[in-house]
Design a protein around this motif. Structure first.
Motif, PDB file in Angstrom:
ATOM      1  N   ILE A   6      14.778 -65.881 -64.049  1.00 41.33           N
ATOM      2  CA  ILE A   6      13.765 -64.879 -64.426  1.00 41.33           C
ATOM      3  C   ILE A   6      13.736 -64.616 -65.933  1.00 41.33           C
ATOM      4  N   TYR A   7      14.603 -65.272 -66.691  1.00 43.26           N
ATOM      5  CA  TYR A   7      14.799 -64.946 -68.110  1.00 43.26           C
ATOM      6  C   TYR A   7      13.504 -65.095 -68.914  1.00 43.26           C
ATOM      7  N   ASP A   8      12.789 -66.217 -68.718  1.00 39.07           N
ATOM      8  CA  ASP A   8      11.603 -66.485 -69.558  1.00 39.07           C
ATOM      9  C   ASP A   8      10.505 -65.447 -69.345  1.00 39.07           C
ATOM     10  N   THR A  50      11.041 -62.246 -68.498  1.00 44.01           N
ATOM     11  CA  THR A  50      11.515 -60.878 -68.733  1.00 44.01           C
ATOM     12  C   THR A  50      11.981 -60.725 -70.186  1.00 44.01           C
ATOM     13  N   PHE A  51      13.297 -60.732 -70.412  1.00 44.14           N
ATOM     14  CA  PHE A  51      13.812 -60.566 -71.779  1.00 44.14           C
ATOM     15  C   PHE A  51      13.268 -61.642 -72.713  1.00 44.14           C
ATOM     16  N   GLY A  52      13.136 -62.850 -72.181  1.00 39.18           N
ATOM     17  CA  GLY A  52      12.619 -63.961 -72.987  1.00 39.18           C
ATOM     18  C   GLY A  52      11.228 -63.660 -73.512  1.00 39.18           C
ATOM     19  N   VAL A 108      23.158 -71.943 -81.415  1.00 40.74           N
ATOM     20  CA  VAL A 108      24.287 -71.468 -80.603  1.00 40.74           C
ATOM     21  C   VAL A 108      23.736 -70.515 -79.542  1.00 40.74           C
ATOM     22  N   GLY A 109      24.064 -70.751 -78.267  1.00 41.96           N
ATOM     23  CA  GLY A 109      23.536 -69.917 -77.186  1.00 41.96           C
ATOM     24  C   GLY A 109      22.047 -70.150 -77.027  1.00 41.96           C
ATOM     25  N   VAL A 110      21.673 -71.409 -76.894  1.00 39.02           N
ATOM     26  CA  VAL A 110      20.252 -71.804 -76.856  1.00 39.02           C
ATOM     27  C   VAL A 110      19.551 -71.281 -75.599  1.00 39.02           C
ATOM     28  N   GLY A 111      20.320 -70.908 -74.590  1.00 38.48           N
ATOM     29  CA  GLY A 111      19.749 -70.308 -73.384  1.00 38.48           C
ATOM     30  C   GLY A 111      18.817 -71.252 -72.663  1.00 38.48           C
ATOM     31  N   THR A 112      17.650 -70.741 -72.263  1.00 41.48           N
ATOM     32  CA  THR A 112      16.667 -71.554 -71.534  1.00 41.48           C
ATOM     33  C   THR A 112      15.806 -72.384 -72.486  1.00 41.48           C
ATOM     34  N   ASP A 162      25.237 -74.019 -75.068  1.00 40.16           N
ATOM     35  CA  ASP A 162      25.289 -72.764 -74.328  1.00 40.16           C
ATOM     36  C   ASP A 162      26.431 -72.859 -73.323  1.00 40.16           C
ATOM     37  N   PHE A 163      26.974 -71.721 -72.956  1.00 40.69           N
ATOM     38  CA  PHE A 163      28.057 -71.725 -71.972  1.00 40.69           C
ATOM     39  C   PHE A 163      27.511 -71.838 -70.551  1.00 40.69           C
ATOM     40  N   SER A 164      26.312 -71.315 -70.308  1.00 43.33           N
ATOM     41  CA  SER A 164      25.768 -71.249 -68.945  1.00 43.33           C
ATOM     42  C   SER A 164      25.025 -72.541 -68.580  1.00 43.33           C
ATOM     43  N   GLU A 165      25.522 -73.223 -67.557  1.00 44.84           N
ATOM     44  CA  GLU A 165      24.855 -74.450 -67.100  1.00 44.84           C
ATOM     45  C   GLU A 165      23.465 -74.127 -66.551  1.00 44.84           C
ATOM     46  N   GLN A 206      26.942 -78.166 -72.942  1.00 41.64           N
ATOM     47  CA  GLN A 206      27.658 -76.994 -72.456  1.00 41.64           C
ATOM     48  C   GLN A 206      28.908 -76.818 -73.327  1.00 41.64           C
ATOM     49  N   MET A 207      29.084 -75.638 -73.879  1.00 36.16           N
ATOM     50  CA  MET A 207      30.192 -75.418 -74.812  1.00 36.16           C
ATOM     51  C   MET A 207      30.422 -73.918 -74.980  1.00 36.16           C
ATOM     52  N   ASP A 208      31.651 -73.550 -75.252  1.00 28.74           N
ATOM     53  CA  ASP A 208      31.972 -72.164 -75.596  1.00 28.74           C
ATOM     54  C   ASP A 208      31.819 -72.006 -77.116  1.00 28.74           C
ATOM     55  N   ALA A 248      21.680 -68.212 -84.240  1.00 31.08           N
ATOM     56  CA  ALA A 248      22.119 -67.558 -83.000  1.00 31.08           C
ATOM     57  C   ALA A 248      21.159 -66.402 -82.752  1.00 31.08           C
ATOM     58  N   MET A 249      20.361 -66.530 -81.701  1.00 35.25           N
ATOM     59  CA  MET A 249      19.354 -65.497 -81.411  1.00 35.25           C
ATOM     60  C   MET A 249      19.745 -64.751 -80.132  1.00 35.25           C
ATOM     61  N   HIS A 250      19.981 -63.469 -80.268  1.00 39.31           N
ATOM     62  CA  HIS A 250      20.331 -62.617 -79.121  1.00 39.31           C
ATOM     63  C   HIS A 250      21.591 -63.113 -78.419  1.00 39.31           C
ATOM     64  N   SER A 305      25.794 -60.335 -79.447  1.00 40.22           N
ATOM     65  CA  SER A 305      26.175 -59.147 -78.674  1.00 40.22           C
ATOM     66  C   SER A 305      26.457 -59.508 -77.220  1.00 40.22           C
ATOM     67  N   VAL A 306      26.480 -60.802 -76.925  1.00 36.81           N
ATOM     68  CA  VAL A 306      26.756 -61.281 -75.563  1.00 36.81           C
ATOM     69  C   VAL A 306      28.121 -61.962 -75.512  1.00 36.81           C
ATOM     70  N   VAL A 307      28.441 -62.754 -76.530  1.00 35.07           N
ATOM     71  CA  VAL A 307      29.654 -63.584 -76.494  1.00 35.07           C
ATOM     72  C   VAL A 307      30.928 -62.742 -76.503  1.00 35.07           C
TER      73      VAL A 307
HETATM   74  C1  LIG Z   1      20.375 -63.215 -74.223  1.00 35.87           C
HETATM   75  S1  LIG Z   1      20.661 -64.955 -74.037  1.00 35.87           S
HETATM   76  C2  LIG Z   1      19.820 -65.598 -75.476  1.00 35.87           C
HETATM   77  C3  LIG Z   1      19.322 -67.015 -75.255  1.00 35.87           C
HETATM   78  C4  LIG Z   1      18.463 -67.585 -76.383  1.00 35.87           C
HETATM   79  N1  LIG Z   1      19.179 -67.657 -77.635  1.00 35.87           N
HETATM   80  C5  LIG Z   1      17.198 -66.798 -76.549  1.00 35.87           C
HETATM   81  O1  LIG Z   1      16.925 -66.298 -77.664  1.00 35.87           O
HETATM   82  O2  LIG Z   1      16.458 -66.669 -75.581  1.00 35.87           O
HETATM   83  C6  LIG Z   1      22.377 -65.132 -74.480  1.00 35.87           C
HETATM   84  C7  LIG Z   1      22.918 -66.536 -74.273  1.00 35.87           C
HETATM   85  O3  LIG Z   1      24.235 -66.631 -74.827  1.00 35.87           O
HETATM   86  C8  LIG Z   1      24.974 -67.510 -74.004  1.00 35.87           C
HETATM   87  N2  LIG Z   1      26.424 -67.313 -74.224  1.00 35.87           N
HETATM   88  C9  LIG Z   1      27.161 -66.221 -73.958  1.00 35.87           C
HETATM   89  N3  LIG Z   1      28.456 -66.425 -74.283  1.00 35.87           N
HETATM   90  C10 LIG Z   1      28.546 -67.678 -74.758  1.00 35.87           C
HETATM   91  C11 LIG Z   1      29.615 -68.468 -75.269  1.00 35.87           C
HETATM   92  N4  LIG Z   1      30.859 -67.999 -75.345  1.00 35.87           N
HETATM   93  N5  LIG Z   1      29.336 -69.722 -75.673  1.00 35.87           N
HETATM   94  C12 LIG Z   1      28.068 -70.211 -75.625  1.00 35.87           C
HETATM   95  N6  LIG Z   1      27.015 -69.509 -75.150  1.00 35.87           N
HETATM   96  C13 LIG Z   1      27.242 -68.250 -74.726  1.00 35.87           C
HETATM   97  C14 LIG Z   1      24.531 -67.115 -72.598  1.00 35.87           C
HETATM   98  O4  LIG Z   1      24.877 -68.088 -71.638  1.00 35.87           O
HETATM   99  C15 LIG Z   1      23.022 -66.940 -72.794  1.00 35.87           C
HETATM  100  O5  LIG Z   1      22.319 -68.112 -72.551  1.00 35.87           O
END
Ligand SMILES: C[S@@+](CC[C@H](N)C(=O)[O-])C[C@H]1O[C@@H](n2cnc3c(N)ncnc32)[C@H](O)[C@@H]1O
Length: 204
Positions: A16-18, A20-22, A46-50, A67-70, A93-95, A111-113, A116-118
């Motif tokens: 649902i990301y695209d 909603t928040f997307g 970094v954290g490219v998401g969807t 991104d960490f989430s597959e 996929q990477m931390d 790194a966009m949004h 405050s998640v990592v």
């Molecule tokens: C709010 S989403 C933002 C996605 C994208 N950057 C955007 O602007 O739509 C946050 C993303 O950070 C990723 N994330 C969180 N912790 C992470 C980590 N340790 N390593 C890589 N990605 C991570 C999440 O899996 C998620 O896809």
């Protein structure tokens, strides 16, 4: 957030990301990419998401996304395949705390949004600084804690819900400004409604 909470939360967000928040953050995302498009070379997102940003990069940049989430990455892979986004050279996929790239490697790291998640944002910023080339730039779009007003109170009240929401609502900007290799070039309000902050940091 803890890494397990990231995995579970973004497995739930992915479908649902695209919509909603997307969607809410799309104008800002496009503006961030327009800024990056003024430059040349390689980009690490970094954290490219969807992958909502990916179609907006100019074709002569070479973009790597991690991104960490597959589940989130699968959505990004679909976009790359369906829209034939040849400028996206790699999605992995990477931390973000342990980036599997050499030192001084990318012209731009963004790194966009994400910060405050990592878990351990300071460690992620240190990795970002390490893989950015000297003279390169770090482009950040994020929501940071307000100091006063009704929204500041709301942010503090919702902070304990971070593992449910999928982000840390009262995240202090100082946490991304600590790496001595990076200095602030730009700091300005960002859409929607100036709720986000756009930061450009330069690596000496
Ligand atoms: C709010 S989403 C933002 C996605 C994208 N950057 C955007 O602007 O739509 C946050 C993303 O950070 C990723 N994330 C969180 N912790 C992470 C980590 N340790 N390593 C890589 N990605 C991570 C999440 O899996 C998620 O896809």
């Amino acid at each position: 957030m803890e890494l397990n909470a990231v995995r579970n939360s973004y497995a739930r967000w992915a479908p649902i990301y695209d919509q909603t928040f997307g969607r809410l953050t799309n104008a800002g995302r496009r503006r961030s990419v327009a800024y990056i498009n003024q430059y040349t070379g390689t980009v690490l997102e970094v954290g490219v998401g969807t992958g909502l940003s990916l179609p907006h990069y100019k074709p002569d940049l070479a973009v790597t996304g991690i991104d960490f989430s597959e589940e989130m990455l699968d959505k990004a892979r679909d976009k790359v395949r369906l829209r034939k986004l040849d400028h996206v050279t790699e999605l992995r996929q990477m931390d973000a705390r342990t980036l599997d790239f050499p030192d001084d490697h990318f012209d731009t790291v963004t790194a966009m949004h994400v910060l405050s998640v990592v878990p351990e944002p300071e460690r992620v910023m240190s990795e970002i600084a390490r893989v950015c080339k000297p003279g390169g730039q770090v482009v950040i779009a994020n929501h940071f804690a307000r100091e006063r007003g009704f929204l500041a109170i709301l942010e503090r009240l919702t902070a304990p819900l971070e593992n449910v929401l999928g982000w840390h609502s009262d995240f202090a900007i100082e946490r991304v400004l600590q790496d001595p290799r990076l200095s602030v070039d730009l700091n300005r309000p960002h859409p929607p409604f100036g709720m986000m902050t756009f930061l450009v940091l330069r690596k000496a």
